[in-house]
Enzyme design. Structure first.
Site, PDB file in Angstrom:
ATOM      1  CB  CYS A  36      79.024  44.444  35.659  1.00  0.00           C
ATOM      2  SG  CYS A  36      80.783  44.220  35.327  1.00  0.00           S
ATOM      3  CG  ASP A  38      81.283  40.899  34.040  1.00  0.00           C
ATOM      4  OD1 ASP A  38      80.626  39.932  34.454  1.00  0.00           O
ATOM      5  OD2 ASP A  38      80.906  41.630  33.119  1.00  0.00           O
ATOM      6  CB  CYS A  65      79.947  41.373  29.142  1.00  0.00           C
ATOM      7  SG  CYS A  65      81.065  42.736  28.811  1.00  0.00           S
ATOM      8  CB  CYS A 109      83.420  46.103  28.948  1.00  0.00           C
ATOM      9  SG  CYS A 109      81.644  46.189  29.283  1.00  0.00           S
TER      10      CYS A 109
HETATM   11 FE1  FES Z   1      80.886  43.914  33.133  1.00  0.00          FE
HETATM   12 FE2  FES Z   1      81.157  44.193  30.515  1.00  0.00          FE
HETATM   13  S1  FES Z   1      79.316  44.194  31.639  1.00  0.00           S
HETATM   14  S2  FES Z   1      82.694  43.932  31.992  1.00  0.00           S
END
Ligand code: FES
Length: 160
Positions: A36, A38, A65, A109
């Site tokens: 993702c 992140d 997120c 996450c």
């Molecule tokens: Fe990547 Fe939540 S969508 S940490």
């Protein structure tokens, strides 16, 4: 996710606790997820308490997120007073438990938070989020088109 869980995540993300860099931290860990994109960094400070070295405080920053923010917020509260070994034994599911069970698509996450904590306390305990991809000679060699994916290959330079 139920309405209550959605509210709990939204509330925790709106007013996150322990957000920001920590000066003089004893440990810092940063992790990122390739799936993702992140990232999350966690700072940890220890103190002596009844002859035990326990976590006094933890803070975090993230390009993540809403769920990652919410989990990091509750997790940094939960690990206070725990030894490094106790905190390391906590799973993403345990660290996010005040928010209720996360839907399958949001479990990673909480894993991001777990990995950041592990990265700070014991980098060797971090499992790679995704298996390493063996490098091919070119990116195009590694892409296997399937379904509705359409790949337009650009002409080689000098051949246009
Ligand atoms: Fe990547 Fe939540 S969508 S940490």
């Amino acid at each position: 996710m139920s309405d209550d869980q959605t509210k709990a995540v939204e509330e925790a993300a709106k007013n996150p606790k322990n957000l920001g860099e920590m000066e003089g931290a004893d440990a810092v860990g940063t992790v990122g997820r390739s799936d993702c994109g992140d990232m999350l960094r966690m700072w940890v400070k220890f103190k002596e308490e009844n002859g035990r070295k326990v976590i006094d405080r933890a803070t975090f920053q993230t390009f993540g997120c809403q769920t990652a923010i919410a989990v990091a917020s509750v997790a940094t509260e939960m690990i206070r007073g725990k030894t490094s070994a106790e905190a390391l034994s906590m799973s993403g599911e345990q660290l996010s438990s005040p928010l209720g069970p996360l839907p399958p698509m949001k479990i990673h996450c909480a894993q991001l938070v777990e990995d950041a904590l592990k990265s700070a306390l014991d980098p060797a305990a971090v499992k790679p989020a995704a298996p390493a991809i063996a490098s091919g000679p070119t990116l195009a060699d590694q892409i296997t088109p399937s379904g509705k994916v359409k790949i337009n290959l650009l002409p080689k330079s000098g051949s246009a």
